[in-house]
Scaffold this motif. Sequence first.
Motif, PDB file in Angstrom:
ATOM      1  N   MET A  91     -40.440 -27.945  27.920  1.00  0.00           N
ATOM      2  CA  MET A  91     -39.376 -27.895  28.908  1.00  0.00           C
ATOM      3  C   MET A  91     -39.807 -28.710  30.130  1.00  0.00           C
ATOM      4  SD  MET A  91     -37.981 -24.771  31.015  1.00  0.00           S
ATOM      5  CE  MET A  91     -36.842 -23.791  30.811  1.00  0.00           C
ATOM      6  N   ASN A  92     -38.904 -29.561  30.592  1.00  0.00           N
ATOM      7  CA  ASN A  92     -39.232 -30.314  31.800  1.00  0.00           C
ATOM      8  C   ASN A  92     -38.304 -29.885  32.930  1.00  0.00           C
ATOM      9  OD1 ASN A  92     -36.815 -31.864  31.694  1.00  0.00           O
ATOM     10  ND2 ASN A  92     -37.738 -33.173  30.145  1.00  0.00           N
ATOM     11  N   ASP A  93     -38.683 -30.255  34.137  1.00  0.00           N
ATOM     12  CA  ASP A  93     -37.932 -29.763  35.284  1.00  0.00           C
ATOM     13  C   ASP A  93     -36.583 -30.454  35.495  1.00  0.00           C
ATOM     14  OD1 ASP A  93     -38.992 -32.136  36.194  1.00  0.00           O
ATOM     15  OD2 ASP A  93     -39.924 -31.290  37.975  1.00  0.00           O
ATOM     16  N   SER A  94     -36.240 -31.464  34.683  1.00  0.00           N
ATOM     17  CA  SER A  94     -34.905 -32.071  34.791  1.00  0.00           C
ATOM     18  C   SER A  94     -33.820 -31.070  34.389  1.00  0.00           C
ATOM     19  CB  SER A  94     -34.801 -33.331  33.930  1.00  0.00           C
ATOM     20  OG  SER A  94     -34.799 -33.003  32.560  1.00  0.00           O
ATOM     21  N   GLN A  95     -34.219 -30.061  33.599  1.00  0.00           N
ATOM     22  CA  GLN A  95     -33.262 -29.023  33.210  1.00  0.00           C
ATOM     23  C   GLN A  95     -32.846 -28.164  34.396  1.00  0.00           C
ATOM     24  OE1 GLN A  95     -35.526 -27.131  30.120  1.00  0.00           O
ATOM     25  NE2 GLN A  95     -34.482 -28.302  28.527  1.00  0.00           N
ATOM     26  N   LEU A  96     -33.616 -28.211  35.469  1.00  0.00           N
ATOM     27  CA  LEU A  96     -33.292 -27.429  36.652  1.00  0.00           C
ATOM     28  C   LEU A  96     -32.525 -28.222  37.701  1.00  0.00           C
ATOM     29  CD1 LEU A  96     -36.591 -25.406  37.100  1.00  0.00           C
ATOM     30  CD2 LEU A  96     -34.408 -24.627  36.148  1.00  0.00           C
ATOM     31  N   LYS A  97     -32.261 -29.494  37.441  1.00  0.00           N
ATOM     32  CA  LYS A  97     -31.499 -30.286  38.395  1.00  0.00           C
ATOM     33  C   LYS A  97     -30.056 -29.795  38.421  1.00  0.00           C
ATOM     34  CE  LYS A  97     -34.157 -34.529  38.300  1.00  0.00           C
ATOM     35  NZ  LYS A  97     -34.110 -35.983  38.057  1.00  0.00           N
ATOM     36  N   LEU A  98     -29.536 -29.663  39.612  1.00  0.00           N
ATOM     37  CA  LEU A  98     -28.178 -29.177  39.786  1.00  0.00           C
ATOM     38  C   LEU A  98     -27.171 -30.037  39.040  1.00  0.00           C
ATOM     39  CD1 LEU A  98     -27.026 -26.787  41.228  1.00  0.00           C
ATOM     40  CD2 LEU A  98     -26.796 -28.162  43.284  1.00  0.00           C
ATOM     41  N   GLU A  99     -27.373 -31.334  39.042  1.00  0.00           N
ATOM     42  CA  GLU A  99     -26.443 -32.254  38.378  1.00  0.00           C
ATOM     43  C   GLU A  99     -26.404 -32.057  36.866  1.00  0.00           C
ATOM     44  OE1 GLU A  99     -29.233 -36.208  37.846  1.00  0.00           O
ATOM     45  OE2 GLU A  99     -28.411 -35.768  39.825  1.00  0.00           O
ATOM     46  N   ASN A 100     -27.374 -31.363  36.308  1.00  0.00           N
ATOM     47  CA  ASN A 100     -27.420 -31.118  34.865  1.00  0.00           C
ATOM     48  C   ASN A 100     -26.883 -29.734  34.475  1.00  0.00           C
ATOM     49  OD1 ASN A 100     -28.560 -33.634  34.463  1.00  0.00           O
ATOM     50  ND2 ASN A 100     -30.650 -32.859  34.595  1.00  0.00           N
ATOM     51  N   GLN A 101     -26.327 -29.022  35.422  1.00  0.00           N
ATOM     52  CA  GLN A 101     -25.887 -27.649  35.177  1.00  0.00           C
ATOM     53  C   GLN A 101     -24.383 -27.581  34.925  1.00  0.00           C
ATOM     54  OE1 GLN A 101     -28.431 -25.415  34.897  1.00  0.00           O
ATOM     55  NE2 GLN A 101     -29.581 -27.289  35.311  1.00  0.00           N
ATOM     56  N   LEU A 102     -24.002 -27.178  33.737  1.00  0.00           N
ATOM     57  CA  LEU A 102     -22.598 -26.981  33.410  1.00  0.00           C
ATOM     58  C   LEU A 102     -21.991 -25.903  34.302  1.00  0.00           C
ATOM     59  CD1 LEU A 102     -20.088 -27.370  31.630  1.00  0.00           C
ATOM     60  CD2 LEU A 102     -21.063 -25.679  30.067  1.00  0.00           C
TER      61      LEU A 102
END
Length: 142
Positions: A1-12
């Motif tokens: 798991m990388n921290d790009s999953q926590l970027k707001l722009e990646n959140q449905l």
Amino acid sequence: MNDSQLKLENQLCHRLYMAANGIVRSYRPLLEAIDLTYPQYVVMMAMWEHEKLTIASLLEKTAIDGGAMTLILKKMVAKSLLDIVKDEHDKRKKWVTLTAQGLQLKSQALQIPQQIRCCFPSVSTEDLKQLTQLLDKILVDL
């Protein structure tokens, strides 16, 4: 798991949150003209469709929280849009009915869906159908 999953722009969920808030804000001036809040408008749409519902049915159809519904209904009774009466056979059951004033409000609200639709010119009718289908799938899973 990388921290790009926590970027707001990646959140449905955040996109849905922003879209829902934006849509409700778009309704505000239209609903102010008929003296309703968005949750009150949702209740009225259910009532215009059915004219008489139990409170339990109204909760189910609108997905509004029970505590919030109690406050909404009190305000709408005070505005003479709805009446609440106890069932003749089961005193625990209460019916919500439209008043003449509540039914009359329907004619003033008829243009609102089209006015809202005009707020989103970049979204096609086909896009709306797809979005509705996708949201329905999400709601089934909740």
